[in-house]
Write an enzyme that holds these catalytic residues in place. Structure first.
Site, PDB file in Angstrom:
ATOM      1  N   ARG A   1     -23.430  76.803  32.437  1.00 28.18           N
ATOM      2  CA  ARG A   1     -23.163  78.116  32.810  1.00 28.18           C
ATOM      3  C   ARG A   1     -24.491  78.598  33.228  1.00 28.18           C
ATOM      4  O   ARG A   1     -25.497  77.815  33.350  1.00 28.18           O
ATOM      5  CB  ARG A   1     -22.537  79.012  31.943  1.00 28.18           C
TER       6      ARG A   1
ATOM      7  N   LYS B   1     -27.573  81.111  27.165  1.00 27.46           N
ATOM      8  CA  LYS B   1     -27.935  80.690  25.683  1.00 27.46           C
ATOM      9  C   LYS B   1     -28.959  81.117  25.318  1.00 27.46           C
ATOM     10  O   LYS B   1     -29.846  81.568  25.943  1.00 27.46           O
ATOM     11  CB  LYS B   1     -27.666  78.880  25.805  1.00 27.46           C
TER      12      LYS B   1
ATOM     13  N   TYR C   1     -27.045  85.626  25.369  1.00 30.52           N
ATOM     14  CA  TYR C   1     -26.731  85.492  23.704  1.00 30.52           C
ATOM     15  C   TYR C   1     -27.828  84.890  22.995  1.00 30.52           C
ATOM     16  O   TYR C   1     -28.604  83.969  23.393  1.00 30.52           O
ATOM     17  CB  TYR C   1     -25.489  84.387  23.844  1.00 30.52           C
TER      18      TYR C   1
ATOM     19  N   HIS D   1     -27.113  85.065  18.832  1.00 23.40           N
ATOM     20  CA  HIS D   1     -26.772  84.728  17.595  1.00 23.40           C
ATOM     21  C   HIS D   1     -27.724  84.543  16.428  1.00 23.40           C
ATOM     22  O   HIS D   1     -27.654  83.530  15.859  1.00 23.40           O
ATOM     23  CB  HIS D   1     -25.843  83.587  17.939  1.00 23.40           C
TER      24      HIS D   1
ATOM     25  N   GLU E   1     -23.887  89.503  22.642  1.00 26.16           N
ATOM     26  CA  GLU E   1     -23.151  89.416  21.540  1.00 26.16           C
ATOM     27  C   GLU E   1     -22.889  90.731  20.790  1.00 26.16           C
ATOM     28  O   GLU E   1     -21.783  90.961  19.893  1.00 26.16           O
ATOM     29  CB  GLU E   1     -23.057  88.415  20.638  1.00 26.16           C
TER      30      GLU E   1
ATOM     31  N   ASP F   1     -15.623  78.384  15.810  1.00 26.28           N
ATOM     32  CA  ASP F   1     -17.100  78.619  15.664  1.00 26.28           C
ATOM     33  C   ASP F   1     -17.066  79.796  14.363  1.00 26.28           C
ATOM     34  O   ASP F   1     -18.185  79.902  14.092  1.00 26.28           O
ATOM     35  CB  ASP F   1     -17.247  79.398  17.042  1.00 26.28           C
TER      36      ASP F   1
HETATM   37  N1  LIG Z   1     -14.114  77.976  20.359  1.00 30.75           N
HETATM   38  C1  LIG Z   1     -14.455  78.658  21.493  1.00 30.75           C
HETATM   39  O1  LIG Z   1     -15.071  78.203  22.243  1.00 30.75           O
HETATM   40  C2  LIG Z   1     -14.386  79.991  21.290  1.00 30.75           C
HETATM   41  C3  LIG Z   1     -14.395  81.043  22.410  1.00 30.75           C
HETATM   42  C4  LIG Z   1     -14.170  82.387  22.292  1.00 30.75           C
HETATM   43  C5  LIG Z   1     -13.754  82.755  21.097  1.00 30.75           C
HETATM   44  N2  LIG Z   1     -13.675  81.737  20.046  1.00 30.75           N
HETATM   45  C6  LIG Z   1     -13.384  82.465  18.512  1.00 30.75           C
HETATM   46  O2  LIG Z   1     -11.833  82.813  18.445  1.00 30.75           O
HETATM   47  C7  LIG Z   1     -11.404  83.708  17.709  1.00 30.75           C
HETATM   48  C8  LIG Z   1     -10.666  84.830  17.999  1.00 30.75           C
HETATM   49  O3  LIG Z   1     -11.599  85.673  19.019  1.00 30.75           O
HETATM   50  P1  LIG Z   1     -10.701  87.023  19.605  1.00 30.75           P
HETATM   51  O4  LIG Z   1     -11.833  87.383  20.566  1.00 30.75           O
HETATM   52  O5  LIG Z   1      -9.327  86.604  20.038  1.00 30.75           O
HETATM   53  O6  LIG Z   1     -10.892  87.991  18.412  1.00 30.75           O
HETATM   54  P2  LIG Z   1     -10.042  89.136  18.127  1.00 30.75           P
HETATM   55  O7  LIG Z   1     -10.699  90.016  17.354  1.00 30.75           O
HETATM   56  O8  LIG Z   1      -9.719  89.994  19.569  1.00 30.75           O
HETATM   57  O9  LIG Z   1      -8.542  89.056  17.730  1.00 30.75           O
HETATM   58  C9  LIG Z   1      -8.592  88.136  16.456  1.00 30.75           C
HETATM   59  C10 LIG Z   1      -6.868  88.551  15.678  1.00 30.75           C
HETATM   60  O10 LIG Z   1      -6.788  87.960  14.449  1.00 30.75           O
HETATM   61  C11 LIG Z   1      -5.912  88.777  13.756  1.00 30.75           C
HETATM   62  N3  LIG Z   1      -6.032  88.536  12.371  1.00 30.75           N
HETATM   63  C12 LIG Z   1      -7.002  88.610  11.412  1.00 30.75           C
HETATM   64  N4  LIG Z   1      -6.431  88.065  10.213  1.00 30.75           N
HETATM   65  C13 LIG Z   1      -5.389  87.544  10.471  1.00 30.75           C
HETATM   66  C14 LIG Z   1      -4.354  86.799   9.614  1.00 30.75           C
HETATM   67  N5  LIG Z   1      -4.622  86.663   8.388  1.00 30.75           N
HETATM   68  N6  LIG Z   1      -3.169  86.306  10.195  1.00 30.75           N
HETATM   69  C15 LIG Z   1      -3.109  86.225  11.607  1.00 30.75           C
HETATM   70  N7  LIG Z   1      -3.917  87.202  12.293  1.00 30.75           N
HETATM   71  C16 LIG Z   1      -5.201  87.606  11.615  1.00 30.75           C
HETATM   72  C17 LIG Z   1      -6.652  90.292  13.886  1.00 30.75           C
HETATM   73  O11 LIG Z   1      -5.598  91.171  13.684  1.00 30.75           O
HETATM   74  C18 LIG Z   1      -6.741  90.176  15.443  1.00 30.75           C
HETATM   75  O12 LIG Z   1      -5.707  90.645  16.142  1.00 30.75           O
HETATM   76  C19 LIG Z   1     -12.849  84.118  16.988  1.00 30.75           C
HETATM   77  O13 LIG Z   1     -13.156  83.209  15.838  1.00 30.75           O
HETATM   78  C20 LIG Z   1     -14.011  83.757  18.254  1.00 30.75           C
HETATM   79  O14 LIG Z   1     -15.173  83.802  17.900  1.00 30.75           O
HETATM   80  C21 LIG Z   1     -13.907  80.682  19.959  1.00 30.75           C
END
Ligand SMILES: NC(=O)c1ccc[n+]([C@@H]2O[C@H](COP(=O)([O-])OP(=O)(O)OC[C@H]3O[C@@H](n4cnc5c(N)ncnc54)[C@H](O)[C@@H]3O)[C@@H](O)[C@H]2O)c1
Length: 375
Positions: A15, A75, A94, A96, A118, A270
């Site tokens: 990126r 990054k 970012y 972190h 972030e 993550d």
């Molecule tokens: N792997 C990657 O490349 C990547 C990229 C972007 C985001 N992420 C990760 O994805 C995850 C989700 O991010 P997001 O932006 O959607 O967050 P978000 O806060 O928008 O959504 C999280 C949801 O999880 C729900 N939740 C909490 N506890 C729960 C449970 N026990 N059961 C069911 N639902 C529950 C919350 O109510 C909320 O609606 C984060 O960990 C984020 O860091 C990873």
């Protein structure tokens, strides 16, 4: 202001912090933008496009750092970039910090102004510079899940949307936030039957209102999770508990009840992952199999689609970058509370509580760095 965009040198990062469109906006506002040669290549933007948009190019990152008042990156700086950063130089990227003590100490020592994407936060507590990457990862989770459901990829051999006369796949999405919502839209659009589980009833009400008829919502609890994982072909982990490790919602013991070839994509990897058997993987080697269940848990999913990720990220960062360039960081952060929350390490002082707590270091009030009391 003079703005510099170095090429990202962290492993596998394609990126770039500004598109040619972003350069055009900044130059239209009277600023000068220096882009390192080939910085946009990985995202599909040629140097000529940047030059046409008004940028000047420089050959090395060293030259970009030496000339710019504000560095825009994707990054966090890595070790070989530390010495290029000047005292008082504004870095908008970012960081972190809470996951790297070395980086925190390095930025304190460089006396830079570190404004972290972030932690830029809106009044409703949403994180506008993290949302675009969640949108990308959420949509991508279904694309990857569909691929790994194919038999040659060790999946169940089921087509997400089925065909007339054959049932579609069952997609279970745990967590209905940004990632979960985008995943649900994609899976539903491809014709799968989708179930979203979330602990938030207001969120489930909202999703039930906006989702098509092939999406159902249920409350997330261990009984419902146990029941649904047995029936699912594709399971997406998308929970987030802010500031905490993701809970292990699908346990090792539940795995034995899944059908062979089920695919589990843990987007929450993550934050430690929401499946007990999750371990981080890379785009080079994205999956592994346990108990005949295919696990996909790439920690930087947006990295695989740099064009989309770059444009999505810069759409969100550009308005803030323009404000920083027009007003300077102190005035912009005084006037804009969202940007102010992005200040993490400023001129040798930590001013974001969670970073100080993470490393047992003192934190100073952000007002002091803005008023120049500590400058
Ligand atoms: N792997 C990657 O490349 C990547 C990229 C972007 C985001 N992420 C990760 O994805 C995850 C989700 O991010 P997001 O932006 O959607 O967050 P978000 O806060 O928008 O959504 C999280 C949801 O999880 C729900 N939740 C909490 N506890 C729960 C449970 N026990 N059961 C069911 N639902 C529950 C919350 O109510 C909320 O609606 C984060 O960990 C984020 O860091 C990873």
């Amino acid at each position: 202001m003079i703005i510099g965009v170095p090429k990202e040198i962290k492993n596998n990062e394609s990126r770039v912090a500004l598109t040619p469109a972003g350069v055009a906006e900044l130059t239209r506002n009277g600023h000068t933008v220096y882009v390192q040669a080939t910085a946009g290549e990985g995202s599909g933007f040629a140097d000529a496009e940047y030059i046409e948009a008004g940028a000047k190019t420089l050959t090395t990152g060293k030259e970009v750092y030496a000339i710019a008042e504000m560095i825009m990156k994707v990054k966090e700086p890595i070790t070989q970039e530390y010495e290029l950063i000047g005292e008082g130089q504004l870095l908008f990227t970012y960081f972190h910090f809470a996951s790297s003590e070395e980086l925190t100490h390095a930025m304190i020592a460089r006396k830079a102004v570190c404004l972290a994407y972030e932690t830029v936060e809106k009044a409703d507590r949403s994180l506008p510079l993290l949302i675009p990457m969640s949108e990308v990862a959420g949509r991508m989770s279904i694309q990857e899940g569909a691929k790994y459901l194919e038999k040659p990829q060790k999946g169940r051999g089921i087509l997400l949307g089925g065909v007339p006369g054959v049932r579609p796949a069952e997609v279970l999405i745990i967590g209905g936030g940004i990632v979960g919502t985008q995943a649900a839209k994609m899976a539903a659009g491809m014709g799968a039957h989708v179930t979203i589980l979330d602990v938030s009833l207001p969120r489930l009400r909202y999703l039930a209102d906006i989702m098509p008829a092939n999406v159902t919502t249920e409350v997330s609890n261990s009984y419902n999770i146990r029941d649904h994982v047995k029936k699912a072909d594709l399971i997406i982990g998308a929970v987030l508990i802010p500031g905490a490790k993701a809970p292990n919602l699908v346990t090792r013991e539940m795995l034995k009840t899944l059908r062979p070839g089920t695919v589990m994509v843990d987007v929450a990897v993550d934050q430690g992952g929401c499946f007990e058997t999750t371990r981080p993987t890379t785009h080079e080697d994205p999956v592994y199999v346990i108990d005949d269940v295919v696990h996909y848990s790439v920690a930087n999913m947006p990295g695989a689609v740099p064009y989309t990720s770059t444009v999505a990220l810069t759409n969100a960062t550009l308005p803030y970058a323009i404000q920083l360039a027009n007003e300077g960081w102190q005035k912009a952060c005084k006037r804009n509370a969202e940007l102010r929350l992005g200040l993490n390490v400023v001129l040798g002082h930590i001013c974001y509580e969670a970073v100080g707590t993470a490393w047992g270091l003192p934190t100073v009030p952000v007002a002091d760095v803005l008023e120049g009391a500590l400058v």
